[in-house]
Design a protein around this motif. Structure first.
Motif, PDB file in Angstrom:
ATOM      1  N   LEU A  58       0.829  -1.207   0.000  1.00 57.86           N
ATOM      2  CA  LEU A  58       0.000   0.000   0.000  1.00 57.86           C
ATOM      3  C   LEU A  58       0.861   1.254   0.000  1.00 57.86           C
ATOM      4  O   LEU A  58       0.550   2.234  -0.695  1.00 57.86           O
ATOM      5  N   ALA A  59       1.940   1.245   0.775  1.00 54.54           N
ATOM      6  CA  ALA A  59       2.837   2.403   0.794  1.00 54.54           C
ATOM      7  C   ALA A  59       3.458   2.627  -0.579  1.00 54.54           C
ATOM      8  O   ALA A  59       3.580   3.770  -1.056  1.00 54.54           O
ATOM      9  N   ASP A  60       3.839   1.545  -1.244  1.00 50.25           N
ATOM     10  CA  ASP A  60       4.449   1.659  -2.557  1.00 50.25           C
ATOM     11  C   ASP A  60       3.430   2.120  -3.599  1.00 50.25           C
ATOM     12  O   ASP A  60       3.750   2.940  -4.479  1.00 50.25           O
ATOM     13  N   LEU A  61       2.216   1.600  -3.509  1.00 48.34           N
ATOM     14  CA  LEU A  61       1.165   2.026  -4.434  1.00 48.34           C
ATOM     15  C   LEU A  61       0.858   3.510  -4.244  1.00 48.34           C
ATOM     16  O   LEU A  61       0.705   4.252  -5.225  1.00 48.34           O
ATOM     17  N   ASP A  62       0.783   3.949  -3.004  1.00 46.15           N
ATOM     18  CA  ASP A  62       0.547   5.364  -2.730  1.00 46.15           C
ATOM     19  C   ASP A  62       1.660   6.215  -3.338  1.00 46.15           C
ATOM     20  O   ASP A  62       1.397   7.258  -3.953  1.00 46.15           O
ATOM     21  N   ALA A  63       2.897   5.770  -3.187  1.00 52.00           N
ATOM     22  CA  ALA A  63       4.023   6.524  -3.744  1.00 52.00           C
ATOM     23  C   ALA A  63       3.940   6.589  -5.265  1.00 52.00           C
ATOM     24  O   ALA A  63       4.201   7.646  -5.872  1.00 52.00           O
ATOM     25  N   LEU A  72      -3.348   7.395  -2.753  1.00 48.73           N
ATOM     26  CA  LEU A  72      -4.215   6.269  -2.411  1.00 48.73           C
ATOM     27  C   LEU A  72      -5.065   6.644  -1.208  1.00 48.73           C
ATOM     28  O   LEU A  72      -4.550   7.147  -0.200  1.00 48.73           O
ATOM     29  N   VAL A  73      -6.361   6.389  -1.312  1.00 51.95           N
ATOM     30  CA  VAL A  73      -7.278   6.593  -0.191  1.00 51.95           C
ATOM     31  C   VAL A  73      -7.484   5.249   0.497  1.00 51.95           C
ATOM     32  O   VAL A  73      -7.915   4.284  -0.144  1.00 51.95           O
ATOM     33  N   VAL A  74      -7.173   5.181   1.777  1.00 52.19           N
ATOM     34  CA  VAL A  74      -7.356   3.955   2.550  1.00 52.19           C
ATOM     35  C   VAL A  74      -8.461   4.180   3.564  1.00 52.19           C
ATOM     36  O   VAL A  74      -8.460   5.189   4.291  1.00 52.19           O
ATOM     37  N   PRO A 168      -0.364   4.439 -16.243  1.00 56.47           N
ATOM     38  CA  PRO A 168      -0.795   5.789 -16.643  1.00 56.47           C
ATOM     39  C   PRO A 168       0.236   6.841 -16.249  1.00 56.47           C
ATOM     40  O   PRO A 168       0.994   6.660 -15.295  1.00 56.47           O
ATOM     41  N   ARG A 169       0.269   7.934 -17.001  1.00 56.23           N
ATOM     42  CA  ARG A 169       1.198   9.017 -16.674  1.00 56.23           C
ATOM     43  C   ARG A 169       0.641   9.947 -15.604  1.00 56.23           C
ATOM     44  O   ARG A 169       1.406  10.508 -14.821  1.00 56.23           O
ATOM     45  N   ARG A 170      -0.686  10.133 -15.617  1.00 50.38           N
ATOM     46  CA  ARG A 170      -1.311  11.038 -14.645  1.00 50.38           C
ATOM     47  C   ARG A 170      -2.504  10.344 -14.012  1.00 50.38           C
ATOM     48  O   ARG A 170      -3.252   9.630 -14.672  1.00 50.38           O
ATOM     49  N   VAL A 171      -2.676  10.555 -12.713  1.00 49.22           N
ATOM     50  CA  VAL A 171      -3.838  10.024 -11.985  1.00 49.22           C
ATOM     51  C   VAL A 171      -4.414  11.157 -11.141  1.00 49.22           C
ATOM     52  O   VAL A 171      -4.093  11.303  -9.954  1.00 49.22           O
ATOM     53  N   PRO A 172      -5.263  12.002 -11.721  1.00 50.84           N
ATOM     54  CA  PRO A 172      -5.855  13.098 -10.949  1.00 50.84           C
ATOM     55  C   PRO A 172      -6.876  12.574  -9.943  1.00 50.84           C
ATOM     56  O   PRO A 172      -7.720  11.736 -10.263  1.00 50.84           O
ATOM     57  N   VAL A 173      -6.781  13.052  -8.712  1.00 48.17           N
ATOM     58  CA  VAL A 173      -7.654  12.610  -7.621  1.00 48.17           C
ATOM     59  C   VAL A 173      -8.307  13.826  -6.989  1.00 48.17           C
ATOM     60  O   VAL A 173      -7.617  14.805  -6.651  1.00 48.17           O
ATOM     61  N   PRO A 174      -9.627  13.822  -6.800  1.00 48.22           N
ATOM     62  CA  PRO A 174     -10.296  14.975  -6.172  1.00 48.22           C
ATOM     63  C   PRO A 174      -9.845  15.158  -4.723  1.00 48.22           C
ATOM     64  O   PRO A 174      -9.593  14.194  -4.008  1.00 48.22           O
ATOM     65  N   ASP A 175      -9.757  16.407  -4.286  1.00 48.46           N
ATOM     66  CA  ASP A 175      -9.260  16.714  -2.934  1.00 48.46           C
ATOM     67  C   ASP A 175     -10.250  16.351  -1.843  1.00 48.46           C
ATOM     68  O   ASP A 175      -9.854  16.116  -0.693  1.00 48.46           O
ATOM     69  N   ARG A 176     -11.521  16.298  -2.157  1.00 57.47           N
ATOM     70  CA  ARG A 176     -12.533  16.244  -1.108  1.00 57.47           C
ATOM     71  C   ARG A 176     -12.647  14.875  -0.417  1.00 57.47           C
ATOM     72  O   ARG A 176     -13.311  14.764   0.620  1.00 57.47           O
ATOM     73  N   PRO A 196      10.285 -10.881   3.390  1.00 57.75           N
ATOM     74  CA  PRO A 196      10.755  -9.984   2.329  1.00 57.75           C
ATOM     75  C   PRO A 196       9.902  -8.731   2.223  1.00 57.75           C
ATOM     76  O   PRO A 196       8.764  -8.693   2.704  1.00 57.75           O
ATOM     77  N   PRO A 197      10.428  -7.684   1.593  1.00 59.40           N
ATOM     78  CA  PRO A 197       9.639  -6.460   1.397  1.00 59.40           C
ATOM     79  C   PRO A 197       8.612  -6.639   0.298  1.00 59.40           C
ATOM     80  O   PRO A 197       8.797  -7.422  -0.637  1.00 59.40           O
ATOM     81  N   GLY A 198       7.526  -5.885   0.401  1.00 53.30           N
ATOM     82  CA  GLY A 198       6.485  -5.910  -0.611  1.00 53.30           C
ATOM     83  C   GLY A 198       6.475  -4.646  -1.437  1.00 53.30           C
ATOM     84  O   GLY A 198       7.242  -3.714  -1.209  1.00 53.30           O
ATOM     85  N   GLY A 199       5.587  -4.608  -2.418  1.00 55.97           N
ATOM     86  CA  GLY A 199       5.423  -3.427  -3.246  1.00 55.97           C
ATOM     87  C   GLY A 199       5.790  -3.671  -4.703  1.00 55.97           C
ATOM     88  O   GLY A 199       6.601  -4.539  -5.023  1.00 55.97           O
ATOM     89  N   GLU A 200       5.177  -2.883  -5.583  1.00 56.44           N
ATOM     90  CA  GLU A 200       5.380  -3.076  -7.021  1.00 56.44           C
ATOM     91  C   GLU A 200       6.818  -2.807  -7.440  1.00 56.44           C
ATOM     92  O   GLU A 200       7.360  -3.514  -8.299  1.00 56.44           O
ATOM     93  N   ARG A 201       7.462  -1.804  -6.865  1.00 57.97           N
ATOM     94  CA  ARG A 201       8.858  -1.535  -7.245  1.00 57.97           C
ATOM     95  C   ARG A 201       9.738  -2.743  -6.938  1.00 57.97           C
ATOM     96  O   ARG A 201      10.578  -3.137  -7.752  1.00 57.97           O
ATOM     97  N   GLU A 202       9.554  -3.327  -5.758  1.00 58.53           N
ATOM     98  CA  GLU A 202      10.336  -4.499  -5.393  1.00 58.53           C
ATOM     99  C   GLU A 202       9.996  -5.664  -6.318  1.00 58.53           C
ATOM    100  O   GLU A 202      10.886  -6.438  -6.717  1.00 58.53           O
TER     101      GLU A 202
END
Length: 458
Positions: A58-63, A72-74, A168-176, A196-202
């Motif tokens: 989740l941390a990696d996805l948010d990044a 990312l909204v959790v 995707p290059r851009r992911v616009p997310v509403p502030d509210r 082991p560590p998780g996340g898409e980069r890893e």
């Protein structure tokens, strides 16, 4: 402004993510949402190792989303309630979701669809995101699913595979729309020391490294216990930080025996999902009953504990069980032989072993775990249900120099070569000097008990 919600579940990535791409194509902004579903916790599906790996994901996805202008909204609570609440807050007309195939996930999806439609919103489900070939896409003429892997694999290999989508290059997310603080690995107790560590980069780093140094030799080396030559991508496939579709495409482009053998393992993963989708009760009941009368847990308690702790007196079994606790992972060959030992040599119900594996495995997956246990116990899809894997013979074959055993069973670190697989045969003074138990049962005794139970002659 048109807004859609993208509900992430077991697809925690931005590469090859059809729901995210579709939501961005049909709206001006999206809300990338993950719900920490309290029903998952109540069912015991998030033990410490998987909870910690999930926190990393989740941390990696948010990044990754923040690099693209989003976040990312959790949320935590009932998944259906939280998705509907977020959709209302964002005034979203549509929610996009990857298809899942367990009974739990299918029922949850049905509840979500009903609740959203009651609010005048739409749920769009995208298939082939968590699998390469979805359940039901290839079926035999006389049934709703394949019960034998080989004919399934022949059809699976010819099935059309969608193209993998770029991130995707851009992911616009509403502030509210606001979320909770992301979970952190540091807040979770009871983890395996070498988790082991998780996340898409890893995940993508691991794929790149494996493609360079391991894939071409996979067919030859994947059963080598000490060599540890498997990809170790199973946890990333479970959490969806890697796309199975992308992996199949990449391996087929690479070609060769190693790539073919690797793709075959991905086919096994899809095979188990199509079995469980058609027969969801197989998650807890025999797929094909052998009318076993397993030893009562109370009577077998000492043997079960010895198996769990890696103190059975059979070195390769004990090495594997200790690896499981230390890493939250176990070599696939070791999974088969430890499962065979519990179910056939000790004649203990496969569900006892499956539950232990699900507690510790970071890649703990209902379809793969339960159906692999059933395959080994002889209650699943194996065409030879009474086969028994001899732990001494398996050790000699797949750990011929004893390196795997000595790595995980330090009591035997000074025992050389093939002798390490039968320490009870060491000369008296050498055997007496070892702080290592005698076998919990003789192999011939265990085999005779199993054959009597299954109604076979000695």
């Amino acid at each position: 402004m048109r807004v859609s919600v993208v509900l992430f579940t077991s697809d925690l990535r931005v590469h090859d993510h059809p729901p995210l791409r579709a939501a961005l194509a049909g709206a001006d902004a999206v809300v990338p949402l993950f719900v920490r579903d309290r029903a998952v916790t109540a069912a015991g599906f998030d033990p410490p190792n998987r909870a910690a790996f999930l926190a990393d994901c989740l941390a990696d996805l948010d990044a990754a989303l923040r690099e693209r202008g989003g976040r990312l909204v959790v949320r935590g609570g009932d998944l259906v309630e939280e998705v509907c609440r977020v959709a209302a807050e964002a005034d979203a007309a549509e929610v996009h979701l990857s298809a899942a195939h367990s009974r739990f996930a299918v029922r949850r999806e049905e509840r979500l669809r009903t609740a959203l439609e009651a609010d005048g919103r739409r749920l769009t489900v995208h298939d082939a995101v968590t699998v390469a070939v979805p359940p039901g896409e290839v079926t035999p003429a006389s049934s709703d699913h394949f019960a034998v892997f080989t004919p399934y694999h022949r059809r699976w290999a010819k099935a059309p595979l969608r193209a993998a989508a770029a991130a995707p290059r851009r992911v616009p997310v509403p502030d509210r729309v606001r979320g909770e603080r992301l979970p952190r690995r540091a807040d979770i107790d009871g983890l395996s020391p070498a988790l082991p560590p998780g996340g898409e980069r890893e995940a993508r780093r691991r794929v790149t490294a494996y493609w360079r140094s391991g894939l071409d030799d996979y067919e030859r080396t994947h059963d080598d216990l000490a060599g540890d030559a498997t990809s170790r991508l199973s946890a990333h496939l479970h959490f969806g930080t890697l796309s199975p579709v992308e992996l199949v495409h990449r391996a087929r482009r690479r070609g060769g025996p190693g790539a073919d053998a690797f793709v075959r393992q991905l086919a096994w993963r899809d095979f188990h999902r199509q079995v469980l989708a058609a027969r969801p009760a197989a998650a807890h009941a025999d797929y094909r009953t052998r009318h076993d009368h397993w030893r009562p847990e109370r009577a077998a308690r000492a043997d079960i504990e010895a198996w769990r702790e890696g103190r059975t007196g059979y070195p390769v079994v004990d090495a594997a069980m200790r690896q499981l606790r230390h890493e939250g992972w176990m070599h696939n060959r070791a999974r088969l032989l430890t499962a065979s030992f519990l179910t056939k040599t000790l004649y203990v119900d496969w569900r006892v072993g499956a539950a232990h594996f699900l507690h510790w495995l970071v890649d703990g997956d209902i379809s793969n775990n339960q159906l692999n246990w059933q395959w080994t116990a002889g209650t699943g899809t194996d065409s030879r249900p009474n086969r028994v894997l001899n732990p001494v013979a398996q050790g000699r074959r797949y750990d011929p120099d004893g390196a795997y055993v000595r790595r995980w069973v330090p009591e035997l670190a000074d025992v050389d070569g093939r002798r390490v697989h039968e320490p009870w045969k060491l000369p008296g003074p050498e055997r007496a000097a070892l702080d290592y138990p005698d076998p919990v049962v003789g192999l011939s005794e265990g085999l005779a008990r199993f054959r009597r139970a299954r109604g076979r002659p000695h």
